[in-house]
Structure formats: structure tokens, C-alpha cells
Write an enzyme that holds these catalytic residues in place. Structure first.
Site, PDB file in Angstrom:
ATOM      1  CD  GLU A  80      65.009  69.490  52.763  1.00  0.00           C
ATOM      2  OE1 GLU A  80      65.965  69.419  53.563  1.00  0.00           O
ATOM      3  OE2 GLU A  80      64.375  68.489  52.376  1.00  0.00           O
ATOM      4  CE  LYS A 179      64.953  64.962  51.281  1.00  0.00           C
ATOM      5  NZ  LYS A 179      64.603  65.622  52.574  1.00  0.00           N
ATOM      6  CB  CYS A 212      68.200  67.325  52.898  1.00  0.00           C
ATOM      7  SG  CYS A 212      68.411  67.471  54.673  1.00  0.00           S
TER       8      CYS A 212
END
Ligand SMILES: *[C@@H]1O[C@H](CO)[C@@H](O)[C@H](O)[C@H]1NC(C)=O
Ligand SMILES: *[C@@H]1O[C@H](CO)[C@@H](O)[C@H](O)[C@H]1NC(C)=O
Ligand SMILES: *[C@@H]1O[C@H](CO)[C@@H](O)[C@H](O)[C@H]1NC(C)=O
Ligand SMILES: *[C@@H]1O[C@H](CO)[C@@H](O)[C@H](O)[C@H]1NC(C)=O
Ligand SMILES: *[C@@H]1O[C@H](CO)[C@@H](O)[C@H](O)[C@H]1NC(C)=O
Length: 514
Positions: A80, A179, A212
Site C-alpha cells: 500500500e 479500501k 491494511c
């Protein structure tokens, strides 16, 4: 040609077709990338300057991709923020963004670069995948214009998304994931209205992808495994390590084991922000991992994995512990803080022992035997059952054995990286209501312990042999997703108190990342 020769040919032919159409194993690569940050992240730059910076990072990713391909890797994951860095605001990230189409358009940017406007980063990633015959996973930014016909359209007339993309070995865009769970302060991006469950099939298994901070939440992470039955998770991350329970290699390997999937975690390498820790994790054990706070260098990891990992036995996380008669140790318990959460602790006094500590509905049970009881180190057993409300709102049930930072019991739960006490054995269990529990074992020097422990079907996390290094922590990290939203009866006064707490802690956590 005799009949048997014919049959042999047929068998060989059949075998070849089989191997071409489906693989029992594959080689995975993850790259921990020492990202080059832009000089200025708060002032917008021109498209040309933005591309110049992104191409510097892509030059380094190209070396890793080429090297992984030469070593036979089928897929490589990059981190990321690995192409443009971090610390942007909405305006300053904009020149780095490209319009990323839905993969259903069936597009090979390398062959047809102008089909969707100006997309030089997608073109380069696609060509890297195609020229090296390897799946390439990367994280870039997507922009989607909107207008007043959409009541949620941001004032600047566009959605901006933190986006993972996957190009297959012919350079085709096969996955795009926006995300969902943005980290505190990630204001340059919008979250999609609903969590996107992105999967794709390959000859080496079914893949899912998320990014993440997503790993702490139910959607899309748990849904990908539980309802979509993916074999392998792709996980680009920019993860800042937080001890004792949320160091990258520790938590990501625990998630792979707890969920029963392969997990390919690629972190940024940025030691001054505590970003390091990448790995290739199978459900039974880590296969390769990297943690390096000392150098500024990137690192390529490769390992073979089963395309379809064996389904792990169903674990009843409360079965063993609920049968334990808990002796009352109430008078010796004390409180301590781990990452803003108040745990109940009990000091381990002997070289061997059986201890139980409870908080609310969770009772944690530990049996252990140390090689020796050192006079310069203290270990505790801890329990936490509650809603964590700092950088996100998530309900935890945690049983943990850990080394205190110093002999002072007030330091139990503080970050500590080394230990000297060796354990002959441990067995940790708890009366979890949580259905999802991630088993962590972290050794001195931030090392994992592959093949040294296992989880039994009655919910015990047990050593299989004397540990190869001193223990920092052994933890059952449980997530009770059903209780993530605060109860409705939450009074305004409590909410006000929480806001005050947040104002105090945000600057601390904001500097963390994820
Ligand atoms: C950042 O600034 C340095 C020194 O002024 C310069 O050499 C470098 O090219 C700049 N980097 C970028 C990405 O603009
Ligand atoms: C507003 O956006 C919609 C779709 O997002 C589009 O169809 C429409 O043409 C736009 N209207 C204007 C005035 O730009
Ligand atoms: C993957 O393959 C399975 C069965 O072969 C199929 O049911 C599923 O729809 C496919 N998924 C995708 C994303 O293509
Ligand atoms: C797990 O074990 C407990 C205690 O033995 C039992 O009460 C419970 O029914 C079990 N749960 C499941 C889902 O089997
Ligand atoms: C701990 O419990 C186990 C079995 O429950 C028992 O065998 C062992 O002797 C106990 N150890 C101590 C130090 O009490």
C-alpha cells in the site's frame, strides 16, 4: 506404436493438460519496498512531477518483479502507498490518481494504453506483468467524477479511492479493490458506500484482496474467507508496528492461521515510522517473513504454497477453558493498559504454574513451564473484554501472556522487544464468545516461531516443543464483530467523555499510520 505406448502418450498428454489447467502449488512473492516519498505531500504538484516520482518507485518495483519472475514466482504483491507514498491531503494526492475501470471491461493496458484516458501507471504495471509473465498486485489511487445528482458527491466533484489493482500474467486488469476501512487521518480518500468483495480465479487457486486496516474488521475480510471461500488473501499494507499485539508479522501470520487461508502481506519499508514486517503465511505456519528495523533496504521474499490449503479443523474457542475450575486470585490482580485498553493482569510467580484471570465474560487460563524463573524479568497473564475506541471502534476479547517492560508492574503492556526467559511449554485458552480468534506467538527480537505451536480443536494454543527463543508474548486475539457498534444506550455524557479522550489520543495514533 503398441497399445501401451499409446496409453503412455495419452497419460503424458493428459498430465500436461492437467498441469497447465491447475496447479497444486504455486510460488508466491511479496516485496517489502523502501518507498521514495515526494518532497512535498501537502502542496499539489503537476501531473508530470507526480508521474516522475511514481516512476522512481516503479523502477524499484520493476527490479523486484523481474527478479521474482526469474525465480519462478507466479504472483508478486507490492505494498500500500508503495508508488506515491503517504501524508497527502485531498488536493495534493489528486495529480497521482488515475481513472481505474471495472475489471469487467476486459482490458490489457499494455496493449491498449489509451482506451481509458491518461493511465501511464496502469500501463506500466500491466507491461511489467505481461513482459515477466507474472501476476502483479499493486496499490494506486482511483478517481471517479460525480455531481449534484449524487447526494453523497464530495464538494470537489469526485470520489478518490485507495485502490488495489491486480494484473494477470498477460497484463490484463483482473481485480480492482477500493479500501473500505480507511485509517484515522486518511482524509485524502473516500470509502466506498458498501464493502467490495473482490475475488478472482487462477490456475493456482481463488484469491481475495483487502488493504491494511481492513484486516481488523468483518467486511470484506471475513466475508471473503467465510462466504467466498478464497484460498489466498493478497494484502498490500503500510503497517506501523504496535507491540505487544499488533506488530505486522505477528498479527498477519495469526490472521492466516485463525482464518485458515494463505496470506501474502507486503509492507512498506520505512523504519523511522516503524513500518517493516512482510511475510508469506500458510494456515499451519509462516513460510517466510522479514522484519528489519536496521537497514533502509527493500526485501523480496519467495515461498511455495499449496494452491488450496487443507481446510483447518474447526476450533471451539471456548471448549477447554469453560471446563476449568478457576481458583480465586482476585486479590492479586491489577490493571494495566495495552494500546489504550485496560487489561486485568496477574503476575506469574513460579517457574511453572496454572493461572486464571477474568474480565467481564472472558476468563483466560494459562499452564506454563519456564526453563528458569529469572529474577530480572516479570511475566503476566492478562485478559481484556471490551470495545476498543481509539483509531477505530472494534470489540476485542484477548487472552495474553506477556513480558513486562521492566520489573515495575506498571510497565506491563508497554512495548518491549527483547526477553531472556525461555519456556519449556505453554497452553493458553479462554472462554471466548468471539468466533474469530487469532493465535499469536512472538519471540524476542520480533521473531515468529514457525512449527513450534498449534491450536487444538478445544481452543488451546499450545507449544509443541520448547520454544527456540525467549517469549515476548503468546496471545489469543479474539474479535467479536457483532459488538463493534457502541450500544444505543450509550449516554451523551459518555460520548462527550469519549470525544475528549479522542482529542488527547488522536495526535498519538495519527502518527501511527495503517
Ligand atoms: C526532491 O528534491 C531533491 C533536492 O531538491 C531533488 O534532487 C529530487 O529530484 C526531488 N525529488 C522529486 C521526486 O521531486
Ligand atoms: C452527473 O453524473 C451522472 C453520472 O454520474 C451523469 O450521467 C450526468 O451526465 C452528470 N451530469 C452532469 C450535468 O454532469
Ligand atoms: C471461480 O471459479 C468458481 C468455480 O470454478 C466459480 O464458481 C466462480 O464464479 C469463479 N469466480 C470468479 C470470480 O471468476
Ligand atoms: C463449544 O464448547 C462449549 C463447552 O464445551 C459448548 O457448550 C458449546 O456448545 C460448543 N460450541 C459449539 C459451537 O460446538
Ligand atoms: C497444572 O494443571 C495440570 C493439569 O490440569 C497439572 O497436571 C499440573 O500439575 C498443574 N501444575 C501446577 C504447577 O499446579
Amino acid at each position: 506404436m503398441t497399445m501401451s505406448q499409446l496409453l503412455d502418450y495419452a497419460a503424458i498428454f493428459f498430465l500436461c493438460v492437467l498441469t497447465a489447467s491447475s496447479l497444486d502449488t504455486f510460488t508466491a512473492a511479496v516485496y517489502e519496498h523502501a518507498v521514495i516519498l515526494p518532497n512535498a505531500t501537502l502542496m499539489p504538484v503537476s501531473h508530470e512531477e507526480a508521474l516522475l516520482l511514481m516512476n522512481q518507485n516503479l523502477d524499484l518495483l520493476e527490479e523486484a518483479i523481474t527478479s521474482a519472475s526469474k525465480q519462478g514466482a507466479h504472483i508478486i504483491v507490492t505494498p500500500e502507498d508503495g508508488i506515491y507514498g503517504f501524508n497527502f491531503n485531498r488536493e495534493s494526492i489528486y495529480p497521482y490518481l488515475e481513472d481505474i475501470p471495472d475489471p469487467q471491461v476486459n482490458w490489457i493496458p499494455c496493449n491498449n494504453p489509451d482506451r481509458f484516458g491518461r493511465t501511464p501507471v496502469q500501463e506500466r504495471l500491466s507491461c511489467l506483468a505481461k513482459d515477466n509473465s507474472i501476476y502483479v498486485v499493486a496499490n494506486i489511487g482511483d478517481k471517479k467524477p460525480c455531481n449534484a445528482s449524487d447526494p453523497h458527491c464530495p464538494p470537489d466533484g469526485r470520489y478518490q479511492y485507495n485502490t488495489d489493482v491486480v494484473f494477470d500474467s498477460e497484463g490484463k486488469l483482473v481485480a480492482r479493490y477500493h479500501k473500505q476501512n480507511l485509517f484515522l487521518g486518511e482524509d485524502q480518500f473516500n470509502a466506498p458506500k458498501e464493502a467490495e468483495v473482490m475475488t478472482f480465479n487462477t490456475t493456482f487457486g481463488k484469491f481475495g484482496i483487502f488493504t491494511c486496516f481492513d484486516i481488523l474488521f468483518h467486511d470484506p475480510a471475513v466475508t471473503l474467507v467465510k462466504d467466498f471461500h478464497v484460498d489466498t488473501i493478497l494484502f498490500p499494507t503500510a503497517w506501523m508496528n504496535v507491540l505487544p499485539h499488533l506488530s505486522a508479522i505477528e498479527f498477519h501470520s495469526a490472521w492466516a492461521m485463525g482464518m485458515g487461508v494463505n496470506f501474502l502481506a507486503s509492507n512498506l519499508h520505512y523504519p523511522s515510522k516503524k513500518m517493516t514486517g512482510s511475510g508469506i503465511y500458510a494456515p499451519d505456519s509462516p513460510r517466510a517473513f522479514h522484519y528489519d528495523m536496521k537497514t533502509e533496504k527493500g526485501k523480496l521474499l519467495l515461498s511455495q504454497l499449496a494452491s488450496h490449503p487443507h481446510p483447518t479443523a474447526v476450533v471451539n474457542w471456548t471448549s477447554y477453558a469453560s471446563g476449568i475450575e478457576a481458583p480465586s486470585m482476585g486479590n492479586q490482580e491489577f490493571k494495566g493498559i495495552i494500546f489504550f485498553d485496560e487489561f486485568t493482569f496477574l503476575e506469574l510467580k513460579g517457574v511453572t504454574g496454572n493461572y486464571t484471570v477474568c474480565q467481564k465474560d472472558l476468563c483466560c487460563h494459562l499452564s506454563y513451564k519456564m526453563s528458569e524463573k529469572r529474577s530480572d524479568e516479570v511475566y503476566v497473564l492478562g485478559a481484556f473484554d471490551g470495545l476498543h475506541t481509539v483509531e477505530g471502534s472494534y470489540y476485542l476479547q484477548i487472552c495474553t501472556l506477556l513480558k513486562c517492560k521492566t520489573m515495575d508492574l506498571h510497565t506491563c503492556g508497554d512495548s518491549v522487544e527483547t526477553a531472556s526467559t525461555r519456556f519449556e511449554m505453554f497452553s493458553l485458552s479462554g472462554t471466548f464468545e468471539a468466533q474469530y480468534v487469532f493465535p499469536e506467538v512472538l519471540l524476542s527480537g520480533i521473531q515468529l516461531a514457525p512449527g513450534e505451536f498449534q491450536v487444538s480443536s478445544d481452543g488451546r494454543l499450545c507449544s509443541q516443543k520448547p520454544l527456540s527463543g525467549p517469549i515476548l508474548t503468546v496471545t489469543l486475539f479474539g474479535r467479536l464483530y457483532e459488538k463493534d457498534s457502541a450500544p444505543n444506550a450509550f449516554s451523551d455524557l459518555m460520548a462527550q467523555a469519549l470525544r475528549v479522550t479522542l482529542i488527547v489520543v488522536i495526535p498519538i495514533v495519527y502518527s501511527l499510520g495503517w
